[in-house]
Design an enzyme around this catalytic site. Structure first.
Site, PDB file in Angstrom:
ATOM      1  N   SER A  65      41.122  -4.608  64.219  1.00 53.37           N
ATOM      2  CA  SER A  65      40.782  -4.450  63.111  1.00 53.37           C
ATOM      3  C   SER A  65      39.629  -3.469  62.901  1.00 53.37           C
ATOM      4  CB  SER A  65      40.202  -5.911  62.695  1.00 53.37           C
ATOM      5  OG  SER A  65      41.199  -6.741  62.582  1.00 53.37           O
ATOM      6  N   GLY A  66      39.566  -2.750  61.679  1.00 55.53           N
ATOM      7  CA  GLY A  66      38.420  -1.841  61.706  1.00 55.53           C
ATOM      8  C   GLY A  66      38.879  -0.300  62.428  1.00 55.53           C
ATOM      9  N   GLY A  85      41.091   2.044  61.298  1.00 55.48           N
ATOM     10  CA  GLY A  85      41.505   2.928  60.492  1.00 55.48           C
ATOM     11  C   GLY A  85      43.034   2.680  59.881  1.00 55.48           C
ATOM     12  N   LYS A  86      43.768   1.678  60.104  1.00 63.30           N
ATOM     13  CA  LYS A  86      45.191   1.441  59.652  1.00 63.30           C
ATOM     14  C   LYS A  86      45.278   1.655  58.189  1.00 63.30           C
ATOM     15  CE  LYS A  86      45.754  -2.318  62.182  1.00 63.30           C
ATOM     16  NZ  LYS A  86      44.273  -2.495  62.625  1.00 63.30           N
ATOM     17  N   GLU A 118      50.981  -6.111  56.699  1.00 62.40           N
ATOM     18  CA  GLU A 118      51.028  -7.679  57.194  1.00 62.40           C
ATOM     19  C   GLU A 118      51.933  -8.477  56.392  1.00 62.40           C
ATOM     20  OE1 GLU A 118      50.020  -8.812  59.876  1.00 62.40           O
ATOM     21  OE2 GLU A 118      48.492  -7.528  60.787  1.00 62.40           O
TER      22      GLU A 118
END
Length: 661
Positions: free
Chosen positions: A438-439, A441-442, A565
């Site tokens: 997480s974090g 850049g996706k 997700e």
């Protein structure tokens, strides 16, 4: 067209003005009849997940204080647009005020001619003049209210529609930086003050000034010395009013800002009431609301003080004028330079001067408040729309869906890059999965694909054409999205599914629901597809909302599909069923999948591992497993994590189910 028809068929450009739940929530046409608060909430939450985006509660940099001239230009445009009704209203008002001057004149005749000179034959004429003038006043008052009332409400309605249409086309970043309550206040509350500009307010102000000027002329004719003394007092009063309006305007402007902040926080509290109750945060929220309410009260108290001061000054001026009349007027009657009838007429005309001046103070305050609202509206309208310049860009009604990023960099805050040197190619009809911590850049990367953001450097190509050169509405018409936290409107299940394409038939909606396995739970509802889901879909479970969102994407029939997700809210059994539906949805479409559960993306054509804004690994599942790098590490950790901690008796591992598929 069936829900499972080829990608891109039968879908108009207008069917998807936004690419995500937030963007679709920002669409004007919807069969689900969303509330304004729902649409704004969705829009503001769309990219809140973006890894490096400032939090939704963060404030934007304080804008420069709008100039009076900007608000005046906006007001002038409104006046010009309603000039016909305003002109007619002004004529009626002048007729009304002229009729009001008949009674003072007849009073002089009654005293000097009838009472003093005993001309009884004039009584009938004086009475008829009084009755006629009263009827004219009554009729013009009624007509004036009808004409100007309609003009005011039309102006308010037009301004609200104009601001709302502009807001829905602002960049997603705007919704990240502004509370929903603030945006709602700009659309609804700030427009209300326009009634004082294009309604009774402005006409009454102009009419009052003209009435005062005419009455003042009559006063000079009756007694120039007495009128000159009164005029000095009125000039001093006018200077006080100018100062008062300049002082009050910032207060009214600040009041609107405070009200918007308090409303925004209250909207969040009520929307998150389950979290508030779960953490027994009621006292904290009460305190936050009380502080905001107290600030609003302090501003209102200060405003009332200023308004009361102007009213008190008006009354004081009336008293001073009365004293001057008693002293100078009385002496003139005693010396014979004025008759008693002329003095009485003079007194009435002084009232015709004084009362409009008192009205000017009140109306001026209202118009000042209206200008403060126009200031805030102007801030919104001056914010550049994301589709600005679209008319000069190329159309893209038909797309194959090939996406390519060439050395793309992006940053939310100057000097703090979120993506650096991103290059990737996603051929039409292929699936690209984005994984990583997480974090990394996706979501930001996918935001570039959806045109929520524009790269600082590099290019995003669509079928070989620079995305920056394509019309935004045309491009987004080919997008479909299933987010992690999907937004549903307070409408029926069928309405929410058809939201992506309002022209979809009931058969197409039900077919999409069948492919998304919605029919499994819809059959259990008494009203079936006509079941109302509640605000934000609160009457459905998380998994049920997710399936409705997938059905919505199926109805949209996009060329480019974003799955963020998409199966995160599903249990293992539902996930296995949904994966088959998603496989049908992905067929022939360029798909980007953001996934933390790696079992869901094994079949992807390419998997990109995104860490700290860079692509550190790429390949298929098998290739990356053989590589033994970061992807293998994430996979092994997740497998052991699920096996050791999250498998309940009787459940299979999600990874095993994925392998079975």
């Amino acid at each position: 067209m069936s829900a499972a028809s080829g990608p891109g068929e039968g879908r108009g450009a207008s069917s998807a003005s936004g690419a995500s739940e937030g963007a679709r929530a920002a669409r004007g046409a919807t069969s689900a009849s969303p509330s304004a608060s729902g649409a704004s909430s969705a829009a503001s939450s769309t990219s809140a997940r973006s890894e490096s985006t400032p939090s939704a509660g963060a404030k934007a940099s304080k804008p420069a204080k709008p100039k009076f001239s900007a608000a005046w230009r906006e007001a002038r445009a409104l006046i010009v647009a309603n000039k016909g009704r305003l002109a007619l209203g002004l004529v009626l008002l002048l007729v009304n005020r002229a009729a009001g001057m008949v009674l003072p004149w007849t009073t002089k005749l009654l005293i000097d001619d009838v009472v003093v000179n005993k001309k009884g034959e004039l009584l009938a004429t004086i009475a008829l003049l009084g009755v006629g003038a009263t009827l004219v006043q009554a009729l013009t008052t009624f007509t004036l209210a009808q004409i100007l009332g309609v003009a005011a409400q039309r102006a308010i309605n037009d301004m609200r529609k104009r601001v709302q249409a502009h807001v829905l086309r602002l960049p997603v970043r705007y919704f990240d930086d502004h509370q929903t309550g603030v945006i709602l206040s700009r659309i609804k509350s700030d427009a209300d003050g326009l009634r004082n500009l294009v309604g009774n307010g402005l006409v009454q102000l102009v009419g009052s000034v003209l009435t005062a000027v005419v009455a003042l002329g009559v006063l000079f004719w009756l007694n120039a010395r007495l009128t000159a003394a009164i005029l000095v007092v009125l000039v001093l009063f006018g200077a006080c009013m100018v100062w008062a309006f300049r002082t009050l305007r910032p207060l009214f402007r600040k009041r609107g800002e405070i009200e918007a902040e308090v409303t925004g926080r209250l909207n969040q509290t009520l929307g998150g009431v389950r979290v508030v109750k779960a953490y027994t945060a009621e006292p904290a929220e009460e305190r936050v609301f009380a502080e905001g309410s107290d600030r609003f009260f302090a501003n209102v108290r200060q405003s009332i003080r200023g308004v009361s001061a102007t009213t008190a000054a008006s009354i004081a001026i009336t008293g001073v004028i009365g004293c001057i009349l008693t002293w100078i007027g009385g002496r003139d009657v005693l010396t014979g330079t004025m008759t008693i009838g002329e003095l009485v007429m003079y007194l009435v005309f002084v009232a015709l001067v004084a009362l409009p001046i008192v009205g000017i103070a009140e109306i001026g305050t209202q118009i000042t408040e209206a200008f403060a609202g126009l200031d805030r509206i102007r801030e919104v309208l001056d914010t550049q729309r994301e589709d600005s310049g679209d008319e000069a860009r190329a159309s893209c009604k038909d797309l194959r869906g090939a996406i390519e990023l060439q050395d793309v960099s992006f940053e939310y805050v100057e000097g703090k890059p979120v993506l650096q040197g991103i290059s990737l190619a996603a051929p039409a009809g292929t699936t690209t999965a984005l994984v990583g911590a997480s974090g990394g850049g996706k979501s930001t990367l996918v935001g570039l694909v959806m045109a929520f953001h524009r790269p600082k450097t590099g290019r995003v190509l669509v079928d070989g054409r620079d995305l920056a050169t394509l019309r935004l509405a045309d491009y987004r018409a080919h997008l479909g999205v299933v987010m992690q936290d999907n937004f549903l409107f307070d409408g029926t299940i069928a309405d929410n599914v058809a939201f992506a394409r309002p022209s979809a038939t009931r058969a197409e909606v039900e077919e999409a629901c069948r492919l998304a396995y919605c029919d499994e739970f819809v059959k259990g509802f008494e009203k079936g597809y006509d079941t109302v889901v509640g605000e934000r879909g609160i009457k459905l479970s998380g998994g049920q909302r997710q399936r409705v969102a997938i059905a919505r994407a199926l109805v949209a029939n996009p060329r480019i599909l974003i799955l963020d997700e998409a199966t995160s809210s599903l249990d293992s059994e539902s996930e296995f069923a949904i994966q088959k539906g998603l496989a049908a949805l992905r067929a022939g479409r360029t798909t980007f999948v953001i996934a933390h559960r790696l079992s869901t993306i094994r079949s992807a054509d390419q998997i990109l591992v995104v860490e700290q804004g860079r692509i550190v690994e790429r390949g298929t599942h098998a290739e990356l497993m053989r590589l033994g790098g970061r992807y293998r590490d994430l996979h092994d950790r997740q497998y052991r994590f699920e096996e050791d901690r999250f498998v309940n008796p009787g459940e299979e591992l999600a990874s095993d189910l994925g392998a079975a598929s």
